[in-house]
Write an enzyme that holds these catalytic residues in place. Structure first.
Site, PDB file in Angstrom:
ATOM      1  N   HIS A   1      65.629  31.399  71.902  1.00  0.00           N
ATOM      2  CA  HIS A   1      65.266  30.185  71.167  1.00  0.00           C
ATOM      3  C   HIS A   1      64.445  30.545  69.941  1.00  0.00           C
ATOM      4  CE1 HIS A   1      60.937  29.283  72.144  1.00  0.00           C
ATOM      5  NE2 HIS A   1      61.165  30.020  73.217  1.00  0.00           N
TER       6      HIS A   1
ATOM      7  N   ASP B   1      56.213  34.352  71.031  1.00  0.00           N
ATOM      8  CA  ASP B   1      57.035  33.323  71.660  1.00  0.00           C
ATOM      9  C   ASP B   1      57.543  32.353  70.605  1.00  0.00           C
ATOM     10  OD1 ASP B   1      58.216  31.501  73.325  1.00  0.00           O
ATOM     11  OD2 ASP B   1      56.360  30.786  74.232  1.00  0.00           O
TER      12      ASP B   1
ATOM     13  N   GLU C   1      63.463  24.569  72.530  1.00  0.00           N
ATOM     14  CA  GLU C   1      63.222  25.085  73.888  1.00  0.00           C
ATOM     15  C   GLU C   1      61.848  24.693  74.390  1.00  0.00           C
ATOM     16  OE1 GLU C   1      61.696  28.149  76.830  1.00  0.00           O
ATOM     17  OE2 GLU C   1      60.935  27.484  74.877  1.00  0.00           O
ATOM     18  N   GLU C   2      60.866  24.690  73.492  1.00  0.00           N
ATOM     19  CA  GLU C   2      59.483  24.450  73.915  1.00  0.00           C
ATOM     20  C   GLU C   2      59.292  23.045  74.489  1.00  0.00           C
ATOM     21  OE1 GLU C   2      57.650  26.747  74.348  1.00  0.00           O
ATOM     22  OE2 GLU C   2      57.706  28.266  72.771  1.00  0.00           O
TER      23      GLU C   2
ATOM     24  N   ASP D   1      63.519  35.654  75.652  1.00  0.00           N
ATOM     25  CA  ASP D   1      62.627  34.666  75.049  1.00  0.00           C
ATOM     26  C   ASP D   1      61.594  35.430  74.236  1.00  0.00           C
ATOM     27  OD1 ASP D   1      60.649  32.644  74.600  1.00  0.00           O
ATOM     28  OD2 ASP D   1      61.427  31.513  76.280  1.00  0.00           O
TER      29      ASP D   1
ATOM     30  N   HIS E   1      51.150  30.138  73.216  1.00  0.00           N
ATOM     31  CA  HIS E   1      51.208  28.755  72.723  1.00  0.00           C
ATOM     32  C   HIS E   1      49.981  28.347  71.904  1.00  0.00           C
ATOM     33  CE1 HIS E   1      54.446  27.135  75.769  1.00  0.00           C
ATOM     34  NE2 HIS E   1      54.860  28.182  75.071  1.00  0.00           N
TER      35      HIS E   1
END
Length: 708
Positions: free
Chosen positions: A353, A363, A400-401, A429, A513
């Protein structure tokens, strides 16, 4: 001057040849014609001779074309600014990936979907202490520039409802059922309170919120323990249940397609009804240090350093306010296709993603950079004469998140074709999070996954391979299983039944994140020289080469039957003896027998192929059976209460702790049986055992390819 095509004359007689010679000549022509039909000469569209030597040559060439500088440059370009799905800046990454594939001369296209996404408008948290003082807790992350503060979305929980919660604080540890039981035993009631939890490994973010809601809490503050290592970062994330666009559950959110109303019960049940927000570790400690009230010994190790283990309620009061907006946005999946020459209707998919909560250096764009580098190397191989036997598809997912939305919508739209034609899906990922190689797979891919690591250099040493590092010190490979819903493999395995692999370097990372997930952090901490990125790309790309080029698919279902037997043994220790596992035992034995037959058949065909006398139709038949056997584990009814999840071996269980890493339906039944009569509970579990047994039987039947 004689014309070059002038007919030459001779003095020989022109008498017709004898009949025997004529017959012999015609017979030879027939034989040559028949042979040509069965074994045509290579045409310009036919690849060079395929044999183990040429395959190994291209594999070694692929590895030799690696470039840590190239991967680094891709990542730097991708992470110049935040690119949250559905926002204008995210379109830059769409164009970047699309342009890269087009420059490599790949067949490139973009598929768009409409999906419900969620964004913050305003958020605040204030703590009101017993001495009358009030502190407004800053939700702005420390250690980031003023520009970043303006560019990055503020910390929030996507799909949290708008609202305010004012009440006493109770610390609920990880927010699990066992934590609430411990609180109840200590006389602590969370009803009407704002609960504070720390993120753990058992419950998902949404699981913590939904369980708190069920216990009567009016709001949730969630922090991550590793925040203390990251200097003020705050972890964003989704709190929606399930995967995919909530407005199109089970079908793709295409333009002009069916879309449910936001108030529809099928939609609303996926969102919590109490507001929640993430907090930094530092702010969490301010509140935890002010709690009095109950004492829970089980929490002492975690709270002892703060306030001696007191969990509340209060006396500290918290005012939590969140205002968000849910809106339908356009998301963009980007694809590049290398068409297979011999088997163009068999697909090997590589996916990652592209969207990120903030800058997304780890990420997910460490994986994106690796994917782009594999594409670059494949393009160079094609210039050297390589073409895949089967079609290779590069997949760059969006959103995706928010809940694996981009990949889920595409799988739902292409479910029938994937079921008939998808060989495998290979997911990365976060390519690199830190030290140590980790991988997950459906078990029939274990052997080939291990095998390719023997060819990839270990980035942690001067000599040796990734195989040596991964298997040290006990020569045991810890391959995880794909039952979670934490990346884009979920829809492929758990909805479509496509054999899959997931891999990454590093178990976790402290800037997850947060606004600190930047290119600078990777260079300073995760992979300064990008050697780990090269290693992941090496394994990923070699796996795809094998799956796309090997004449016989490198699947070993004996690994699958071994895993099923191992988990059946664990299950037998959890169940009352009145529940029979005989149906499952018989089914596993049948799968083992079918797997042995398939292995022996593959061995015979490889030997025949080596001698040059193989029947290509027999190879195609075996490959189809190997490819389709995974679909046998799907059940049309899906998991009880979560029908979208069809796989009865690997899938998410409910929001509870379980000792089972597979059989999610059985795990659910065991959990539900605790609130049922003994007779009804046992009947429910037995039914789920039968369902799994039938699924295993279907896989065995598919592997044999014979009707009853």
């Amino acid at each position: 001057m004689t014309h070059p095509f002038t007919k030459l004359t001779t003095t020989a007689s022109s008498k017709p040849p004898p009949p025997l010679i004529t017959f012999t000549f015609l017979l030879i022509l027939c034989i040559i014609g028949f042979y040509t039909l069965r074994h045509p000469y290579p045409s310009p569209a036919t690849p060079p001779l395929r044999n183990p030597q040429t395959a190994l040559h291209f594999q070694k060439t692929f590895l030799s074309l690696s470039s840590n500088y190239t991967v680094s440059s891709y990542l730097r370009d991708l992470t110049h600014h935040p690119h949250l799905a559905g926002t204008e800046p995210s379109l830059d990454t769409v164009r970047y990936v699309q342009s890269h594939f087009q420059q490599l001369k790949f067949n490139t296209h973009t598929v768009e979907y409409k999906a419900l996404l969620s964004y913050p408008v305003h958020a605040s948290v204030s703590a009101h202490f017993s001495n009358g003082t009030t502190v407004e807790l800053s939700l702005t992350e420390k250690g980031i520039s003023q520009n970043a503060i303006l560019d990055v979305v503020q910390p929030y929980h996507a799909y949290s409802p708008s609202g305010s919660a004012y009440g006493k604080v109770v610390f609920v540890n990880y927010g699990r059922e066992e934590d609430y039981r411990a609180l109840e035993a200590a006389g602590v009631n969370v009803s009407g309170c704002v609960v504070m939890a720390r993120k753990g490994s058992v419950l998902s973010r949404s699981g913590v919120i939904f369980l708190a809601e069920a216990k009567g809490a009016i709001g949730v503050l969630l922090y991550a323990e590793w925040d203390r290592l990251r200097g003020g970062g705050v972890e964003r994330g989704t709190v929606m249940r399930g995967v995919g666009d909530p407005l199109s559950p089970g079908w793709a959110g295409v333009e002009g397609g069916e879309s449910l109303d936001l108030e529809d019960s099928e939609v609303s049940k996926r969102f919590p009804k109490i507001p929640s927000l993430p907090l930094s570790f530092e702010n969490a400690q301010i509140i935890l240090g002010s709690l009095w009230g109950g004492f829970v010994p089980q929490f002492l190790n975690d709270l002892g350093r703060v306030n001696g283990g007191r969990v509340g309620p209060g006396p500290t009061m918290v005012n939590l306010t969140f205002q968000g907006k849910k809106k339908v946005a356009t998301i963009h999946n980007v694809f590049a296709v290398i068409r297979g020459l011999e088997e163009p209707n068999r697909y090997v998919l590589l996916g990652n993603h592209r969207d990120a909560w903030t800058y997304g250096a780890i990420d997910p764009n460490s994986g994106t950079a690796a994917l782009l580098d594999i594409a670059r190397r494949y393009a160079l191989l094609m210039r050297l004469g390589w073409s895949p036997r089967r079609t290779i598809i590069f997949c760059s997912w969006d959103a995706e998140e928010f809940g694996m939305i981009g990949s889920t919508e595409w799988v739902e739209e292409n479910l029938v074709n994937l079921g008939a034609k998808a060989v495998a899906y290979l997911n990365v990922d976060c390519a690199v999070q830190g030290p140590g190689f980790f991988a997950g797979a459906t078990p029939q891919l274990d052997d080939i996954l291990i095998e390719v690591t023997k060819m990839v250099k270990d980035p942690e040493s001067e000599s040796g391979t990734l195989y040596d590092q991964w298997s040290a010190p006990n020569r045991i490979f810890n391959i995880q299983r794909l039952g979670g819903v934490d990346s884009d493999f979920a829809s492929f395995v758990q909805h479509a039944g496509v054999p899959s692999v997931d891999m990454y370097y590093g178990k976790d990372f402290p800037v997850y994140h947060t606004a600190l997930d930047t290119y600078t952090w990777i260079v300073g901490h995760a992979d300064p020289l990008f050697h780990r990125h090269v290693a992941v790309a090496g394994v990923w790309g070699l796996l795809a080469l094998h799956l796309a080029d090997d004449s016989i698919l490198p699947f070993n279902f004996l690994s699958y039957s071994d895993q099923l037997q191992e988990n059946k043994d664990i299950l037998s220790n959890l169940l009352d003896q009145r529940i029979s596992l005989d149906p499952l035992t018989v089914a596993i034995k049948d799968l083992t027998s079918a797997a042995k037959d398939a292995q022996n058949e593959a061995k015979r065909l490889r030997e025949q192929e080596h001698l040059g006398g193989v029947d290509i139709l027999k190879i195609h038949d075996l490959n189809d059976r190997l490819m389709l056997a995974e679909r046998g584990f799907l059940d049309t009814d899906g998991l009880q209460g979560r029908q979208w999840f069809k796989h009865l071996i690997y899938g998410p269980h409910g929001e509870y702790e379980s000792k089972l890493s597979c059989f999610p339906g059985i795990a659910d039944a065991i959990s539900q049986s605790t609130s049922m009569s003994k007779k009804d509970g046992e009947a429910l579990i037995q039914h789920e055992v039968w369902r799994v047994a039938r699924a295993v039987q279907r896989a065995a039947s598919a592997l044999r390819g014979e009707l009853t």
